[in-house]
Design a protein around this motif. Structure first.
Motif, mmCIF file in Angstrom:
data_model
loop_
_atom_site.group_PDB
_atom_site.id
_atom_site.type_symbol
_atom_site.label_atom_id
_atom_site.label_comp_id
_atom_site.label_asym_id
_atom_site.label_seq_id
_atom_site.Cartn_x
_atom_site.Cartn_y
_atom_site.Cartn_z
ATOM 1 N N LEU A 288 -13.883 0.251 3.624
ATOM 2 C CA LEU A 288 -13.152 -0.819 4.269
ATOM 3 C C LEU A 288 -12.240 -0.254 5.342
ATOM 4 N N PRO A 289 -12.178 -0.879 6.502
ATOM 5 C CA PRO A 289 -11.336 -0.323 7.566
ATOM 6 C C PRO A 289 -9.852 -0.414 7.275
ATOM 7 N N GLN A 290 -9.437 -1.327 6.378
ATOM 8 C CA GLN A 290 -8.015 -1.450 6.137
ATOM 9 C C GLN A 290 -7.513 -0.443 5.112
ATOM 10 N N LEU A 291 -8.414 0.357 4.549
ATOM 11 C CA LEU A 291 -7.945 1.358 3.604
ATOM 12 C C LEU A 291 -7.129 2.413 4.321
ATOM 13 N N PRO A 292 -6.083 2.925 3.682
ATOM 14 C CA PRO A 292 -5.311 4.006 4.313
ATOM 15 C C PRO A 292 -6.160 5.250 4.471
ATOM 16 N N TRP B 239 14.293 4.627 1.100
ATOM 17 C CA TRP B 239 13.080 3.869 0.815
ATOM 18 C C TRP B 239 13.159 3.286 -0.586
ATOM 19 N N ASP B 240 12.410 2.216 -0.764
ATOM 20 C CA ASP B 240 12.174 1.719 -2.108
ATOM 21 C C ASP B 240 11.233 2.680 -2.835
ATOM 22 N N HIS B 241 11.303 2.688 -4.170
ATOM 23 C CA HIS B 241 10.476 3.630 -4.925
ATOM 24 C C HIS B 241 8.993 3.401 -4.701
ATOM 25 N N GLY B 242 8.589 2.190 -4.396
ATOM 26 C CA GLY B 242 7.183 1.931 -4.137
ATOM 27 C C GLY B 242 6.751 2.214 -2.723
ATOM 28 N N GLY B 243 7.684 2.416 -1.798
ATOM 29 C CA GLY B 243 7.337 2.702 -0.415
ATOM 30 C C GLY B 243 7.026 1.481 0.414
ATOM 31 N N MET C 177 13.052 -11.297 12.306
ATOM 32 C CA MET C 177 12.600 -10.395 13.377
ATOM 33 C C MET C 177 11.514 -9.498 12.825
ATOM 34 N N CYS C 178 10.415 -9.429 13.478
ATOM 35 C CA CYS C 178 9.285 -8.633 13.023
ATOM 36 C C CYS C 178 8.749 -7.826 14.179
ATOM 37 N N CYS C 179 8.843 -6.517 14.070
ATOM 38 C CA CYS C 179 8.325 -5.611 15.108
ATOM 39 C C CYS C 179 7.019 -5.025 14.622
ATOM 40 N N ARG C 180 6.034 -5.016 15.498
ATOM 41 C CA ARG C 180 4.701 -4.567 15.123
ATOM 42 C C ARG C 180 4.295 -3.424 16.039
ATOM 43 N N TRP C 181 3.877 -2.338 15.409
ATOM 44 C CA TRP C 181 3.406 -1.247 16.257
ATOM 45 C C TRP C 181 1.889 -1.322 16.398
ATOM 46 N N THR C 182 1.381 -0.680 17.407
ATOM 47 C CA THR C 182 -0.045 -0.753 17.733
ATOM 48 C C THR C 182 -0.841 0.382 17.139
ATOM 49 N N ALA C 183 -0.184 1.329 16.474
ATOM 50 C CA ALA C 183 -0.908 2.477 15.926
ATOM 51 C C ALA C 183 -1.700 2.027 14.717
ATOM 52 N N ALA C 184 -2.982 2.041 14.801
ATOM 53 C CA ALA C 184 -3.868 1.660 13.708
ATOM 54 C C ALA C 184 -4.754 2.837 13.372
ATOM 55 N N VAL C 185 -5.039 2.991 12.112
ATOM 56 C CA VAL C 185 -5.853 4.098 11.642
ATOM 57 C C VAL C 185 -7.298 3.657 11.627
ATOM 58 N N SER C 186 -8.109 4.304 12.402
ATOM 59 C CA SER C 186 -9.523 3.965 12.471
ATOM 60 C C SER C 186 -10.273 4.633 11.344
ATOM 61 N N PRO C 187 -11.300 3.991 10.819
ATOM 62 C CA PRO C 187 -12.057 4.613 9.737
ATOM 63 C C PRO C 187 -12.853 5.785 10.247
ATOM 64 N N GLU C 188 -13.226 6.648 9.319
ATOM 65 C CA GLU C 188 -13.989 7.829 9.689
ATOM 66 C C GLU C 188 -15.385 7.419 10.142
ATOM 67 N N VAL D 265 7.405 -2.890 5.044
ATOM 68 C CA VAL D 265 6.359 -2.154 5.742
ATOM 69 C C VAL D 265 5.029 -2.594 5.159
ATOM 70 N N HIS D 266 4.131 -3.046 6.022
ATOM 71 C CA HIS D 266 2.812 -3.518 5.610
ATOM 72 C C HIS D 266 1.761 -2.597 6.207
ATOM 73 N N ASP D 267 0.899 -2.041 5.361
ATOM 74 C CA ASP D 267 -0.171 -1.162 5.813
ATOM 75 C C ASP D 267 -1.435 -1.970 6.023
ATOM 76 N N GLY D 268 -2.363 -1.364 6.715
ATOM 77 C CA GLY D 268 -3.630 -2.006 7.019
ATOM 78 C C GLY D 268 -4.054 -1.685 8.429
ATOM 79 N N THR D 269 -5.048 -2.426 8.918
ATOM 80 C CA THR D 269 -5.496 -2.202 10.289
ATOM 81 C C THR D 269 -4.415 -2.568 11.290
ATOM 82 N N ALA D 270 -3.580 -3.528 10.937
ATOM 83 C CA ALA D 270 -2.461 -3.931 11.812
ATOM 84 C C ALA D 270 -1.174 -3.698 11.042
ATOM 85 N N HIS D 271 -0.557 -2.544 11.275
ATOM 86 C CA HIS D 271 0.681 -2.203 10.587
ATOM 87 C C HIS D 271 1.827 -3.002 11.189
ATOM 88 N N SER D 272 2.668 -3.476 10.333
ATOM 89 C CA SER D 272 3.790 -4.272 10.817
ATOM 90 C C SER D 272 5.014 -3.987 9.976
#
Length: 1695
Positions: free
Chosen positions: A19-23, A168-172, A1-12, A192-199
């Motif tokens: 890179l847009p996928q940078l946090p 949480w795991d120590h690495g997050g 089961m994989c739930c994906r949220w739509t909140a994406a961080v836009s670059p400045e 938890v996967h970070d990037g333009t499409a967090h999942s």
């Protein structure tokens, strides 16, 4: 089961290269200096100065950040929080429990049905009520303007079962959620996967048959703690394989509450450990000792017919799985299981499982053992008591135990002890009767030894249910009993910040290392509601926009007008007149730094509202803006419909706001009353709105709210219009309004204030000139009118206070309670209860007498403040007329009051002036003490910036202060480091709001009086009012105030901070303490002053109670007390500092080492079974001045540890009696380690005072016993073999001459064979010695390269190597090598012939023998009896070097003279014969013959010979004897120094030549010394040292000791004189007050006499028909009246 949220961080915007996928936190790096610092890891002085200057400019716009509150479902009554670690995108994990039927965010009916079906399959039946729903949510945490916008919505939400734990795991990258499932538990692991499409995706779902209490997650391994009916156990499970890696079984009476995993650094290798907090215990389990370790677990297999009959378990309540009986010869006996020794049953399984499940079952149920015995074939696993487990028994109930990020420290939070005696542990009494136990709810323990030892206790008056590490030196703790969350600095043990939550009780807390925010879950008893509050960890203040007040411009006409502004009673709300509109304050952008994840603002924020730097094209209309400035949040709560015109005046009380507006078009004024949002009324509301038509020119407004906020009173007043001066309105249940009346004519009300707690309104009224009422600048005096507003709709004036003796034109007033005793008897006589008249106001207050017990403080444009007592009429004059400079410092301005405020008790008056100063006056005879235990002076001054416009008090403390900064224009020609903009930049008006109850060092740094030109008294006043600033640290540097003073060289301020118990041993972000910073910036004077203060000041146990040293009756040295309470990392940093100080040869370092750097060892805690607590021994079989030395990694004396074996000698068959001993620990941790370099620094220092210290003696003795003694014996044996080989080689070489023609024939003879064999031995020894010399040379070269900065400085390595013994060694190696080589070339010529020069034949052997044998002298350095003699010999030779140069010149003079006189040839023969003639006659006085052909009988020859004998034999030889005598006396006076120097040389050589191995552990040095009497070790040491010192040295030490005692006596007398001066000043103040009251009484008598005379004249004028009136006669006054009048006129004239 994989739930994906739509909140994406836009670059400045504008950063296309990123890179847009940078946090988010990686898209804007920090400043260049900070980035360079982080990359290099070392801070240079220039970088420190640049960052410090930037912080002083207050240019950072993110001083206080706001975070949106997470939106939890309605009906949430329980929650769990966890913050994401690892430096990734900040996320908050929340597990909530809410009532069913409430719509949950992101959940539909299909998902709920799927969840229920899934749980039913797993065996979960749910609760009987079926009214609870559980969810796991994730929220994003971003800083923004919290101006009333919607709460933060969850990024992800998932239904779950009844939640038990989240982590949480120590690495997050992953998190785990544990929930109940039937009788067992369900553990879900999500990624938890970070990037333009967090999942987020589910990785694993683990089902366990036992319930779970606590859990931690690290490296895809889960550690779960659970408590069953029979035992408590910890199970470590691999998530990938779902296999159990190891298991630990604990007794049944252990209830798990918190478990954490960490890496423990032990002796160069990190070990995985688990720490478990349960009940009154803390367990430390080393996971490296797993099930595979031999002797720690035993597997016993039972086949058919055994039925486990050879083992009997206890089956009691506490430990039912303990083995109590084992049958001899049974399977358990052969496996090593022992009875009644701590063995426990940890698991079982069928011996041959049919389903292939070989997992061990947990015997956690009550009937587990009965079921096991029924099985025919079973495998039992027993747990041995030899597991590597440390158990800490505490008296308090442990709530949480969290290790630091590096695993060296453990913070333990306990429950507050309700009373009673201490608990007793199973291993014996917990606390000895000889040891005093201090209760604390927060303690910090060191784990570096693998055991617990206490390093810090923080005394908090509340239970600690939860805590988290903010960074390596700060803890965020929940203080349940006082409904607050605080930040504790563990280095100082001080609570530096605290946030109160009112009626909401904090329950859980979540934050991570270097995280700028803290999330707190709170609950309230009203409906059991829960909410999550996220706030910044900084706090301290904010910057708000402000506008010019039109009312102030019209009234005063000043160029710098103050805006309309007001605090409420508590400082929670601030109303300010601002040009800033809502569209300008709502936008907020933030970025995060990659290294510290600290938010950095990029636009205008709601917390930091400095206006745009660009010039505006048009100004906006000023408007009223209301800010709610809470402890944890700040938001704009401006009520609606409050912008109807220009603001005239504003006032707040509680949650009520009253404002007066003026409409320019119609010329009308309006009064509006609003209710601001609170817990009871979440939305603002308008309560009253009325026009003010019959009152002219409104000046001021006042409002009062009841304690519950149900009722309120608002009043407005101004110039008199007819018989009215203002309007009063009542809000709440009784709604009414009434006009204010005053009997006087031509008046102006300039200020209104309510009496605290009562419905009395006081108004400051200026009387105008009756001849010209329109002239506002011609005031005829002032009065204070008091209206009784207890009855709604009735405003009755009850009293008038005549403000005589005041300057005209008063503008400020404050009303407070009269706390004096003078009116209390009158109160009892006139009490409405006594008279039977109960007048109850609408606010529930009893209306007392018409003359309320109040005091009124008034002031105008002068620096005088007068306090009037309403009932008695007494007055007190206060003066703030101190000159102060403005911001530029170019001109001097006088202090003029701007705001007056009384404390609730009336004992304190706060005055804010136009110079940014807040004056605190302690009224009456009340006495109190400050936070540092000193008496509070009657007048204190707090220096801030700008102009003080309002003050909020909490009890008798400053809560908040608002300061206004006027418009400033910058010239582009001015050199401003932070300037960047157009040619002319106009800074808008702003208001700085200081939170003084929760101050922030970063915000207050520009206002602290810590410059070189500032006085220490002003700086001390700021620290007394804000003591938490002592222990706070600046961002980006980690500096405390003491670091800042050390960097700037401000020794005076640094001494003050140390005397206030600011520790100079605290470290910054680079690991430097205060002394390191001062050394790095070349501020050696600061170092000397700090060390002097640390040695000279004394602290008692009351002044510094959290020091662990056992303080005596006379107190303890300040530096020793501070060092004893420091952390182990601070001790290690101080050791490195001492090494640096040795290189700089600091003068105060020797006394510092022997005075500060030692103390009494700390008492250990029982951590092992069977161990009992023992007190520190005070007697032992050790002779006086004898010493034993040991080393241990902890500063605790643990007698059972093998490292302490032999420290305190106790020999049963020894004839020595027991004598007093003294055990010390030297806090210079790691001084024995090679990487510290203490021995090398001592060798390079060459300072005699250092070599005399006790620390150096102990250090050298320990290093000699550990390393030098073995090396010395080995080298001595090798050299003796070398010397014997040389002697035998010389003898066999002569015997074998002439050598045979061939080598074979030579080897056949005994002499030849021995000669050839010894040649080989000598060659091997030569190679070994050459290797040692080269090793030492390259070591010196490498050390000089590391320390030197230039090439010329690096050449010092050659000079450092060229010592006496190294030169002898190199010469010996060269000569022996030459002799061996020459023996192979020409043996006969070497051993038989003499040779023509020194390096031929037997001459070479003789000279070489001298060098070979002289090296034996160096081995005499090892003994204390011969070491000083060797040192004397070396000193004499070095002191004779200059003498030899003079001697050489004199000899050369006479040789040349006799060479010419005797007509000798200028050849070697002629020079040699003449030199020998001069040498024999001048040095020895022998009558040797003259050279051949010389006439020694001539008069000239005889005269020269006499002169030569007198100069050479008499003068020069006696001069040489004097030099040698002086050198000998100098060495003998410092015999101890000579011994230590010789010992240092041997130890240094041993360290250089030893083989490179593992680094020594960071250990402390312990010493046990026999003393003459208890506690006299230091005096005995001084007596022992004085035996070896000369008379001059004794005199110097006596003078130094007397001077130090004299300085201490002078300091004590100075303190007494200061106390006497304060007492005289207080008496003078009382005399002045009495004089003022007497003067006021006389003036009142004179006024009465004048009134009586006026009345008599009026009566005489009205009687016109009497004969006396016709003739102009005046009736005489009575005799007593005349006497009073004359007396009054006489006293009035004098006053």
């Amino acid at each position: 089961m994989c739930c994906r949220w739509t909140a994406a961080v836009s670059p400045e915007s504008g950063s296309a290269s990123e890179l847009p996928q940078l946090p988010l936190w990686q898209r804007r790096p920090r400043e260049t200096l900070i980035t360079a610092k982080a990359a290099s890891g070392v801070s240079s002085p220039s970088d420190d100065e640049a960052i410090f200057l930037e912080l002083q400019q207050r240019r950072s716009s993110g001083l206080q950040l706001c975070y949106a509150e997470p939106n939890l479902p309605k009906g949430t009554d329980d929650l769990i929080l966890a913050a994401r670690p690892g430096g990734k995108f900040p996320l908050l994990l929340a597990g909530v429990e809410c009532s069913s039927g409430v719509h949950l965010l992101g959940t539909d009916d299909d998902q709920l049905s799927d969840l229920k079906t899934h749980l039913e399959k797993l065996g979960y039946q749910g609760r009987k009520s079926g009214k609870k729903e559980f969810r796991v949510m994730i929220f994003g945490v971003e800083a923004k303007a919290n101006d009333g916008a919607a709460p933060a919505e969850p990024l992800w939400s998932e239904p779950s079962g009844p939640l038990k734990s989240l982590c949480w795991d120590h690495g997050g990258g992953c998190f785990a959620a544990a929930s109940e499932c039937g009788k067992g538990c369900q553990i879900d692991v999500w990624s938890v996967h970070d990037g333009t499409a967090h999942s987020i995706g589910r990785l694993a779902a683990l089902h366990q048959p036992w319930p779970l209490d606590a859990m931690c997650f690290s490296g895809f391994r889960l550690a779960a703690a659970a408590r069953g009916s029979c035992c408590t156990f910890i199970s470590v499970i691999d998530v990938d394989t779902r296999l159990e890696l190891c298991r630990l079984v604990l007794p049944k009476d252990t209830s798990p509450r918190c478990i954490n995993h960490f890496l423990l650094p032990l002796e160069g290798a990190s070990k995985e450990c688990l720490v478990l907090a349960a009940d009154h215990r803390v367990f430390l389990w080393n996971l490296d000792s797993g099930a595979s370790d031999e002797g720690k677990f035993a597997d016993v297999a039972y086949s058919d017919g055994d039925h486990c009959t050879d083992v009997i378990l206890a089956q009691d309540q506490n430990s039912p799985l303990a083995v109590t009986f084992v049958t001899d010869g049974g399977p358990a006996y052969h496996a090593g299981v022992e009875a009644s020794s701590g063995w426990l049953l940890s698991g079982w399984r069928p011996l041959h499982p049919s389903d292939g499940n070989y997992f061990l079952n947990v015997p956690w149920e009550a009937d587990s053992w009965a079921n096991i015995k029924k099985m025919k074939q079973v495998l039992l696993r027993f747990q041995s008591p030899k597991l590597d487990i440390a158990t800490l028994e505490l008296d308090d109930s442990v709530n949480c135990a969290v290790p630091s990020e590096d695993g060296t420290l453990l913070a333990v939070g306990c429950k507050k002890l309700g009373g009673g005696q201490s608990r007793k542990s199973a291993t014996g009494q917990r606390k000895s009767q000889l040891l005093e136990y201090t209760h604390s709810t927060l303690s910090v323990w060191s784990l570096e030894t693998g055991e617990f030892w206490r390093t810090k206790e923080v005394h908090l008056s509340a239970s600690i249910p939860a805590l988290c590490w903010l960074n390596r030196y700060e803890l965020a703790v929940v203080m349940r009993d006082i409904y607050a969350v605080g930040v504790v600095n563990i280095e100082s043990g001080a609570l530096v910040r605290r946030w109160s939550f009112g009626t909401w009780s904090p329950k859980v807390i979540a934050t991570t290392n270097c995280c700028p925010w803290i999330a707190v879950g709170t609950t309230t008893g009203r409906g059991l509601q829960c909410r999550v509050t996220v706030f910044s960890a900084k706090g301290g203040g904010c910057i708000l926009p402000a506008a010019l007040s039109s009312k102030t411009l019209v009234a005063t006409g000043h160029a710098k007008a103050l805006p309309a502004m007001a605090f409420n009673d508590t400082g929670q709300f601030l109303a300010v007149e601002s040009e800033d509109g809502s569209d300008r304050c709502d936008r907020f952008e933030s970025t995060f730094d990659g290294s510290t994840r600290t938010p950095r603002t990029t636009g205008t924020t709601g917390t930091t509202m400095s206006m745009d730097t660009g010039r505006r094209s048009r100004r906006m209309e000023p408007r009223l803006v209301v800010w709610q400035i809470g402890d944890t949040n700040m938001q704009k709560v401006t009520p609606p419909n409050c912008h109807i015109g220009s603001l005239v005046s504003v006032a707040l009380s509680g949650a009520l706001l009253a404002a007066c507006f003026h409409i320019h078009d119609s010329g009308m004024d309006f009064l509006k009353v609003f209710r601001l949002p609170s817990d009871k009324w979440p939305q603002p509301r308008e309560l009253f709105c009325g026009s003010l038509e019959q009152i002219d020119r409104h000046q001021t407004v006042a409002v009062k709210s009841s304690s519950d906020g149900e009722f309120g009173i608002a009043a407005v007043a101004g110039n008199q219009s007819g018989q009215f001066v203002g309007l009063v309105c009542w809000t709440g249940e009784f709604t009414a309004k009434e006009k204010l009346r005053c009997a006087k004519h031509h008046i102006e009300v300039v200020d209104l204030q309510f009496l605290p707690g009562q419905d009395f309104l006081a108004g400051l009224v200026n009387l105008k000139d009756h001849k010209d009422p329109s002239a506002t600048d011609k005031n005829a005096g002032s009065i204070c009118c008091i209206w009784n507003l207890c009855t709604p709709g009735v405003a009755q004036i009850c009293h008038e206070v005549r403000l005589q003796g005041m300057p005209r034109g008063l503008s400020l007033m404050a009303v407070g309670h009269d706390f004096q005793r003078r009116h209390r008897e009158e109160d009892r006589r006139n009490s409405p209860v006594r008279q039977g008249r109960h007048s109850i106001s609408h606010a529930g207050l009893v209306a007392r007498d018409s003359h309320p017990p109040a005091q009124v403080a008034t002031s105008g444009e002068s620096s005088i403040i007068v306090v009037h007592e309403v009932r008695t009429g007494f007055r007190t004059f206060l003066d703030i007329s101190k000159e102060a400079s403005d911001a530029e410092g170019a001109k001097r301005v006088s202090a003029v009051p701007r705001v007056l405020r009384f404390a609730s008790s009336g004992r304190l008056l706060a005055v804010g002036d136009n110079c940014g100063q807040v004056h605190l006056f302690q009224l009456g005879h009340s006495t109190s003490e400050s936070a540092h235990g000193r008496a509070i002076p009657a007048h204190r001054v707090l220096c801030l910036s700008g102009e003080v416009v309002d003050i909020a008090l909490h009890d008798e403390q400053l809560a908040k202060v608002a300061c206004w900064h006027a418009t400033q224009s910058h010239d582009p020609d001015e050199k401003d480091a932070g300037y960047a903009g157009p040619e002319s930049v106009e800074e808008e008006n702003k208001v700085l709001v200081y939170d003084l109850l929760n101050p922030c060092l970063e915000f207050l740094l520009p206002d602290l009086k810590m410059k070189a030109e500032d006085s220490s008294s002003a700086f001390c006043a700021q620290l007394d009012l804000m003591p938490s600033l002592l222990h706070q640290k600046l961002p980006d540097l980690g500096w405390t105030l003491l670091h800042c003073c050390a960097c700037r060289g401000q020794a005076q301020h640094a001494r003050l901070l140390v005397r206030l118990s600011a520790s100079p041993f605290q470290r910054d972000d680079s690991g430097r303490n205060v002394l390191d910073v001062a050394l790095q910036h070349n501020e050696f004077g600061v170092v000397e002053d700090l060390m002097t203060v640390l040695m000279g000041e004394h602290k008692s146990a009351v002044d510094y109670g959290h020091a662990w040293d056992q303080l005596g009756e006379n107190g303890e040295v300040l530096g020793r007390a501070l060092l004893a309470s420091s952390l182990p990392a601070e001790h290690l940093a101080l050791t490195r500092t001492v090494v640096s100080l040795l290189r700089f040869r600091t003068a105060t370092l020797p006394d510092f080492l022997d005075t500060v750097c030692w103390g009494t060892p700390r008492h250990f805690e029982v951590t092992k079974s069977g161990e009992t607590l023992e007190s520190l021994p005070s007697r032992g079989q050790l002779q006086e001045n004898k010493m034993r030395i040991r080393s241990y990694r902890a500063a605790v004396h643990r007698p059972k540890a093998p490292e302490f074996e032999g420290l305190v000698p106790h020999f049963e068959d020894s004839n020595l009696p027991e004598r007093p001993i003294e055990i010390r620990v030297w806090y210079l941790r790691g001084a024995l380690d090679d990487d510290i370099g203490m021995i090398r620094a001592l060798k390079a220092a060459e300072q005699e005072e250092i070599m005399r210290t006790k620390f150096v003696q102990v250090l050298l003795e320990e290093q000699w016993n550990r390393l030098g003694h073995k090396q010395f014996r080995r080298e001595l044996c090798v050299y003796l073999l070398y010397l014997i080989s040389w002697g035998v080689w010389c003898m066999t070489g002569r015997s074998s001459c002439p050598p045979p023609p061939t080598l074979g024939e030579d080897l056949r003879s005994p002499a030849g064979f021995t000669f050839q064999l010894l040649c080989v031995v000598l060659i091997i020894c030569q190679i070994f010695f050459l290797y040692q010399e080269l090793t030492q040379f390259f070591f010196e070269l490498q050390r000089q390269r590391a320390e030197a900065q230039t090439r010329w400085a690096r050449l010092r390595a050659i000079w450092s190597y060229s010592t006496t013994w190294n030169n002898l060694d190199m010469a010996r190696i060269a000569l022996v090598t030459t002799a061996v080589v020459r023996s192979y070339v020409d043996r006969t010529g070497l051993f038989v012939e003499t040779g023509d020069n020194l390096l031929e034949g037997r001459n070479l052997l003789a000279i070489t023998t001298v060098f070979v044998c002289s090296r034996l002298v160096s081995f005499l350095r090892a003994w204390s009896s011969t070491g000083p003699l060797v040192r004397t010999l070396i000193i004499i030779f070095w002191d004779m070097s200059s003498f030899f140069w003079v001697m050489f010149v004199m000899v050369l003079t006479f040789v040349f003279a006799f060479l010419l006189l005797f007509d000798q040839p200028f050849s070697l023969d002629g020079l040699g014969s003449t030199l020998w003639y001069v040498y024999m006659h001048g040095i020895f006085g022998d009558a040797d013959d003259a050279p051949e052909g010389a006439d020694s009988a001539s008069l000239t020859a005889r005269l020269l010979l006499v002169i030569c004998v007198i100069v050479m034999l008499v003068v020069m030889m006696n001069f040489l004897i004097a030099i040698m005598s002086d050198s000998y006396d100098k060495v003998q006076e410092n015999a101890e120094v000579a011994t230590n120097v010789m010992r240092l040389e041997l130890v240094y050589e041993a360290e250089v030549t030893k083989k490179t191995g593992a680094k020594r552990r960071k250990a402390y040095v312990f010493t046990c010394q026999g003393v003459r009497y208890a506690g006299g070790g230091h005096q005995a040491t001084q007596q022992e040292n004085s035996r070896w010192e000369g008379r001059v040295r004794q005199v110097e030490k006596a003078v130094r000791r007397e001077s130090r005692q004299t300085c201490m006596a002078l300091a004590e007398q100075g303190g007494q004189l200061s106390a006497i001066e304060d007492r005289i000043h207080s008496l003078e103040c009382h005399v002045n007050q009495s004089h003022g009251r007497l003067q006021e009484t006389m003036e009142r008598l004179i006024d009465q006499l004048k009134q009586m005379e006026t009345n008599s004249q009026d009566r005489a004028g009205s009687a016109q028909t009497t004969p006396r009136q016709k003739h102009g006669a005046i009736a005489p006054l009575p005799r007593n009246v005349q006497g009073q009048k004359q007396e009054g006129m006489r006293t009035g004239g004098v006053s």
